[in-house]
Motif scaffolding. Structure first.
Motif, PDB file in Angstrom:
ATOM      1  N   LEU A 253       0.823  -1.209   0.000  1.00  0.00           N
ATOM      2  CA  LEU A 253       0.000   0.000   0.000  1.00  0.00           C
ATOM      3  C   LEU A 253       0.855   1.256   0.000  1.00  0.00           C
ATOM      4  O   LEU A 253       1.971   1.259   0.521  1.00  0.00           O
ATOM      5  N   LYS A 254       0.286   2.290  -0.603  1.00  0.00           N
ATOM      6  CA  LYS A 254       0.926   3.609  -0.625  1.00  0.00           C
ATOM      7  C   LYS A 254      -0.032   4.596   0.033  1.00  0.00           C
ATOM      8  O   LYS A 254      -1.248   4.377   0.067  1.00  0.00           O
ATOM      9  N   LYS A 255       0.515   5.674   0.506  1.00  0.00           N
ATOM     10  CA  LYS A 255      -0.287   6.716   1.142  1.00  0.00           C
ATOM     11  C   LYS A 255      -1.413   7.153   0.211  1.00  0.00           C
ATOM     12  O   LYS A 255      -1.203   7.352  -0.969  1.00  0.00           O
ATOM     13  N   GLY A 256      -2.614   7.237   0.770  1.00  0.00           N
ATOM     14  CA  GLY A 256      -3.754   7.704   0.002  1.00  0.00           C
ATOM     15  C   GLY A 256      -4.500   6.630  -0.771  1.00  0.00           C
ATOM     16  O   GLY A 256      -5.528   6.918  -1.390  1.00  0.00           O
ATOM     17  N   ASP A 257      -4.011   5.382  -0.763  1.00  0.00           N
ATOM     18  CA  ASP A 257      -4.711   4.316  -1.478  1.00  0.00           C
ATOM     19  C   ASP A 257      -6.097   4.091  -0.895  1.00  0.00           C
ATOM     20  O   ASP A 257      -6.341   4.314   0.289  1.00  0.00           O
ATOM     21  N   LYS A 258      -7.002   3.622  -1.739  1.00  0.00           N
ATOM     22  CA  LYS A 258      -8.349   3.250  -1.308  1.00  0.00           C
ATOM     23  C   LYS A 258      -8.535   1.771  -1.624  1.00  0.00           C
ATOM     24  O   LYS A 258      -8.459   1.373  -2.783  1.00  0.00           O
ATOM     25  N   VAL A 259      -8.755   0.986  -0.576  1.00  0.00           N
ATOM     26  CA  VAL A 259      -8.920  -0.452  -0.715  1.00  0.00           C
ATOM     27  C   VAL A 259     -10.384  -0.786  -0.486  1.00  0.00           C
ATOM     28  O   VAL A 259     -10.964  -0.386   0.517  1.00  0.00           O
ATOM     29  N   GLY A 260     -10.973  -1.497  -1.430  1.00  0.00           N
ATOM     30  CA  GLY A 260     -12.363  -1.899  -1.304  1.00  0.00           C
ATOM     31  C   GLY A 260     -12.484  -3.404  -1.231  1.00  0.00           C
ATOM     32  O   GLY A 260     -11.864  -4.112  -2.026  1.00  0.00           O
ATOM     33  N   PHE A 261     -13.247  -3.902  -0.268  1.00  0.00           N
ATOM     34  CA  PHE A 261     -13.571  -5.321  -0.172  1.00  0.00           C
ATOM     35  C   PHE A 261     -15.074  -5.439  -0.343  1.00  0.00           C
ATOM     36  O   PHE A 261     -15.830  -4.808   0.385  1.00  0.00           O
ATOM     37  N   ASP A 262     -15.488  -6.237  -1.317  1.00  0.00           N
ATOM     38  CA  ASP A 262     -16.913  -6.407  -1.594  1.00  0.00           C
ATOM     39  C   ASP A 262     -17.273  -7.877  -1.435  1.00  0.00           C
ATOM     40  O   ASP A 262     -16.641  -8.748  -2.035  1.00  0.00           O
ATOM     41  N   PHE A 263     -18.307  -8.150  -0.631  1.00  0.00           N
ATOM     42  CA  PHE A 263     -18.805  -9.506  -0.428  1.00  0.00           C
ATOM     43  C   PHE A 263     -19.964  -9.722  -1.393  1.00  0.00           C
ATOM     44  O   PHE A 263     -20.976  -9.017  -1.349  1.00  0.00           O
ATOM     45  N   ARG A 264     -19.786 -10.707  -2.299  1.00  0.00           N
ATOM     46  CA  ARG A 264     -20.817 -10.925  -3.317  1.00  0.00           C
ATOM     47  C   ARG A 264     -20.759 -12.340  -3.874  1.00  0.00           C
ATOM     48  O   ARG A 264     -19.820 -13.094  -3.617  1.00  0.00           O
ATOM     49  N   LYS A 265     -21.756 -12.646  -4.691  1.00  0.00           N
ATOM     50  CA  LYS A 265     -21.810 -13.940  -5.359  1.00  0.00           C
ATOM     51  C   LYS A 265     -20.868 -13.947  -6.551  1.00  0.00           C
ATOM     52  O   LYS A 265     -20.613 -12.909  -7.159  1.00  0.00           O
ATOM     53  N   TYR A 266     -20.363 -15.113  -6.848  1.00  0.00           N
ATOM     54  CA  TYR A 266     -19.565 -15.279  -8.058  1.00  0.00           C
ATOM     55  C   TYR A 266     -20.254 -16.300  -8.951  1.00  0.00           C
ATOM     56  O   TYR A 266     -21.084 -17.091  -8.519  1.00  0.00           O
ATOM     57  N   GLU A 267     -19.962 -16.296 -10.185  1.00  0.00           N
ATOM     58  CA  GLU A 267     -20.589 -17.234 -11.141  1.00  0.00           C
ATOM     59  C   GLU A 267     -19.531 -18.061 -11.785  1.00  0.00           C
ATOM     60  O   GLU A 267     -18.515 -17.687 -12.157  1.00  0.00           O
TER      61      GLU A 267
END
Length: 136
Positions: free
Chosen positions: A122-136
């Protein structure tokens, strides 16, 4: 002469008051700058569900140089991992499974991750998103 003394005293108070205001303004500017610097040493972690339709949690967290997504997630959340700490299977008790075909997917700065969480620094200012969802 006696009539000038109160005016002189008032003028001195006004001048010294202006100087104090400048000092206070300078101190406030320094605090704002320090606050902005601290923000630059942070990343934002956002947990969502169903392709971002529902936000679960959002956190600004401090990072140290060289820290990975996995380092930060383990420190800031309750996580379970798989495949030698490369894959996060559960965050704060929400765990994917094959029966429901659900899993956590993550991105950094809006781009889906193509490496494991322990491989992405990671670098300063990064935005990390974790999304819980279905996969196909």
């Amino acid at each position: 002469m006696k009539n000038l003394l109160p005016l002189l005293f008032a003028a001195i108070l006004m001048v010294s008051g202006c100087g104090q205001a400048e000092k206070t303004e300078t101190a406030e500017k320094k605090n704002v700058t320090a606050s902005q610097d601290n923000k630059q040493e942070q990343v934002t972690i956002v947990l969502t569900k169903d392709n971002g339709k529902e936000e679960i949690e959002k956190k600004d967290v401090s990072i140290k140089e060289g820290e990975t997504v996995m380092d930060v997630m383990k420190r800031e959340f309750e996580v379970k991992t798989m495949y030698e700490d490369s894959f996060i299977s559960s965050i704060n008790g929400t765990e994917g499974n094959e029966k429901d075909k659900t899993s956590w997917f993550f991105s950094v700065n809006g781009e889906e991750a193509m490496k494991g969480a322990k491989e992405i620094k990671l670098k300063k200012g990064d935005k990390v998103g974790f999304d819980f969802r279905k996969y196909e």
